[in-house]
Design an enzyme around this catalytic site. Sequence first.
Site, short mmCIF file in Angstrom:
data_model
loop_
_atom_site.label_atom_id
_atom_site.label_comp_id
_atom_site.label_asym_id
_atom_site.label_seq_id
_atom_site.Cartn_x
_atom_site.Cartn_y
_atom_site.Cartn_z
N HIS A 82 0.08 4.58 -9.03
CA HIS A 82 1.08 3.90 -8.21
C HIS A 82 1.50 2.61 -8.89
O HIS A 82 0.67 1.87 -9.41
CB HIS A 82 0.50 3.57 -6.83
CG HIS A 82 1.45 2.84 -5.95
ND1 HIS A 82 2.47 3.47 -5.26
CD2 HIS A 82 1.57 1.52 -5.66
CE1 HIS A 82 3.16 2.58 -4.58
NE2 HIS A 82 2.64 1.39 -4.81
N ASP A 161 1.97 2.76 8.86
CA ASP A 161 2.47 1.88 7.81
C ASP A 161 3.97 1.70 7.92
O ASP A 161 4.48 0.60 7.77
CB ASP A 161 2.09 2.44 6.43
CG ASP A 161 2.70 1.57 5.33
OD1 ASP A 161 2.30 0.40 5.24
OD2 ASP A 161 3.59 2.04 4.61
N ARG A 168 6.82 -6.13 9.84
CA ARG A 168 6.51 -7.23 8.92
C ARG A 168 7.78 -7.74 8.24
O ARG A 168 7.94 -8.93 8.00
CB ARG A 168 5.50 -6.76 7.86
CG ARG A 168 4.10 -6.53 8.42
CD ARG A 168 3.25 -5.73 7.44
NE ARG A 168 3.19 -6.32 6.13
CZ ARG A 168 3.01 -5.64 4.99
NH1 ARG A 168 2.87 -4.33 5.01
NH2 ARG A 168 2.96 -6.26 3.85
N SER A 183 -1.41 -1.32 3.01
CA SER A 183 -0.20 -0.51 3.10
C SER A 183 -0.11 0.45 1.90
O SER A 183 0.08 1.66 2.07
CB SER A 183 1.01 -1.45 3.15
OG SER A 183 2.20 -0.78 2.84
N LYS A 187 -1.21 4.86 1.83
CA LYS A 187 -0.29 5.95 1.47
C LYS A 187 -0.87 6.82 0.36
O LYS A 187 -0.70 8.03 0.35
CB LYS A 187 1.07 5.37 1.07
CG LYS A 187 1.86 4.91 2.30
CD LYS A 187 3.14 4.20 1.95
CE LYS A 187 2.88 2.80 1.51
NZ LYS A 187 4.02 1.89 1.55
N1 URA Z 1 4.77 -1.97 -0.96
C1 URA Z 1 4.18 -1.30 0.05
O1 URA Z 1 4.09 -0.08 0.02
N2 URA Z 1 3.70 -2.00 1.08
C2 URA Z 1 3.77 -3.34 1.17
O2 URA Z 1 3.31 -3.92 2.13
C3 URA Z 1 4.39 -4.02 0.11
C4 URA Z 1 4.88 -3.31 -0.94
#
Ligand code: URA
Length: 434
Positions: A82, A161, A168, A183, A187
Site C-alpha cells: 500500500h 472507515d 473526519r 484507517s 482496509k
Molecule cells: N488514507 C486513508 O486511507 N485513510 C486516512 O485516514 C488517510 C489517508
Amino acid sequence: MRMYDIIRKKRDGEELTKEEIEFAIQGYVNGSIPDYQMSAWAMAVFLRGMTDRETADLTMAIVHTGEILDLSAIAGTKVDKHSTGGVGDKTSLVLAPLVAAAGVPVAKMSGRGLGHTGGTIDKLESIPGFSVELSQTDFIEQVNRIKMALIGQTGNLAPADKKLYALRDVTATVDTIPLIASSIMSKKIAAGADAIVLDVKTGAGAFMKTLEGSFALARAMVKIGAAVGRKTVAIVSDMDQPLGFAVGNSLEVKEAIDTLRGEGPEDLTELCLVLGSHMLMLAGAASDSQRAREQLQELIHSGKGLETFKRFVEAQGGDSRIIDDTRLLPQAKKQIPVYAQEDGYVAKIHAEEVGTCAMLLGAGRETKESTIDLAVGIVLTKKVGDPVRKGDTLCVLHVNDETRLDEVKKRMSQSIQITSERLQKQPFIYGVVT
Ligand code: URA
C-alpha cells in the site's frame, strides 16, 4: 455502556477498553451513535491520541464492521502493498508482475485517483479492453493460475472507515496518526492480506509533509500489524517531486512497461526493487534483501516480469499489444513543451502542483464524480538536481482539452524551480521501519 462516557474518558486523556472502542464503532455503523457524538470522539482522539493497544483495537473494530476477504483458496502468503499516495506513483503496475513472476501470489485491490493523486485502477483502465471487475471466484482462480489479479475495491470492506473518513474530512480530524493508521490498516486486513508492505510517502506531494510525521505513521502501522498478526514493513520514501517522469494514466502505464523492460526511471526502479524485496522476504521467497533484489533484477533482465504483466493484461481482457506498441494506448492530440526561462539547476519540482496541473488537464478528478481523460497528463524531462539551459524543455504537456492550458503552463513553469547553484542530491528512500 454510553457513548457520552466514552467521549468523556477520551477527552480526559484516559485509555479506552477494547469493548468501548467496539461499542463506538459498531454503534456508529449501525446508526445508534449519531455523527455529532462520533465527531466529538474523533476530536478527542485528535487531541489526546491513542495508545498502541487502542489503535490496534480500533483497527480490528473497523475491520469487523464488514466483510473480510477470504483468500485461503490461494496457496502461499498473500503480501499486499500500500502506498499512502502520491504523484506519478505507478509502483503497483511494476511491482505486482515482478513479485508474481517470483512466484508470490498478488491478489490486489486498488483505488481510483482523487485530487492531485492518481489511482492504479484508472491507470489500468487506460489499457483498451481491460476490466477491473472480477467476481471473487474469478479473482481467486486468476491468482492461482497466473499469480496475479488486480481489481477495484469490491464488497463491503471496512464500511466504518468510509463513514468515519467522511466525518473526519469535514470535522478537521483527518490528520491524526491513530485514525490514519487504523484507517489504512483496516482496509488492507479486510482485503485479506497475510502480510503488508507499506510505502509511506513524505514531502510536498504527500499526505504527510514532514519526515517526522511520516516515520511516526510508519511506526504506528507496523505496530498495528504486529499486534494483529500481520507482519508489516514500512518504507518511507520521497514525494517532494513526482515519482518517475510521467503523470497521467496511459502515460504512467507506458512508464511502468519501460520499467519492467529495464528502461525505467532510476527512482521508480529503485523503489520497486526495495518494496519488492520486502514483499519477497515477507512471503518467504527470499532469505535476505540482497538475494531478493538480485531475483527481482533478474526478472527484469530476463523479461519474465514483463511476460507476467502481459498474461495479466490478457487475463483481464486488455489488449496486450500495447506492451510492444505503446502507441496503442490512448494518446493526447497535442504535445506542448514548457521551456526553461533561465540557466541553472532544478532545485524543486513541486509534486502536488504537478499533480494538480495533470488534474486540470483532465487526468484526475476534482470531485469523486468527475470523468477523466486517460490520455492526458504531464511528462517531466528533468528531475531535481539536473542542469538546465534557458530554452530547454522542462516538461511536455499531453493535452486534449485546452480550456485550462494557459493556467497549467504558468503553474508548471512556476512549480519547477531553478537555482544557480547545484543542490546536493536528497535521499530518495529515507528508511525502513520493521
Ligand atoms: N488514507 C486513508 O486511507 N485513510 C486516512 O485516514 C488517510 C489517508
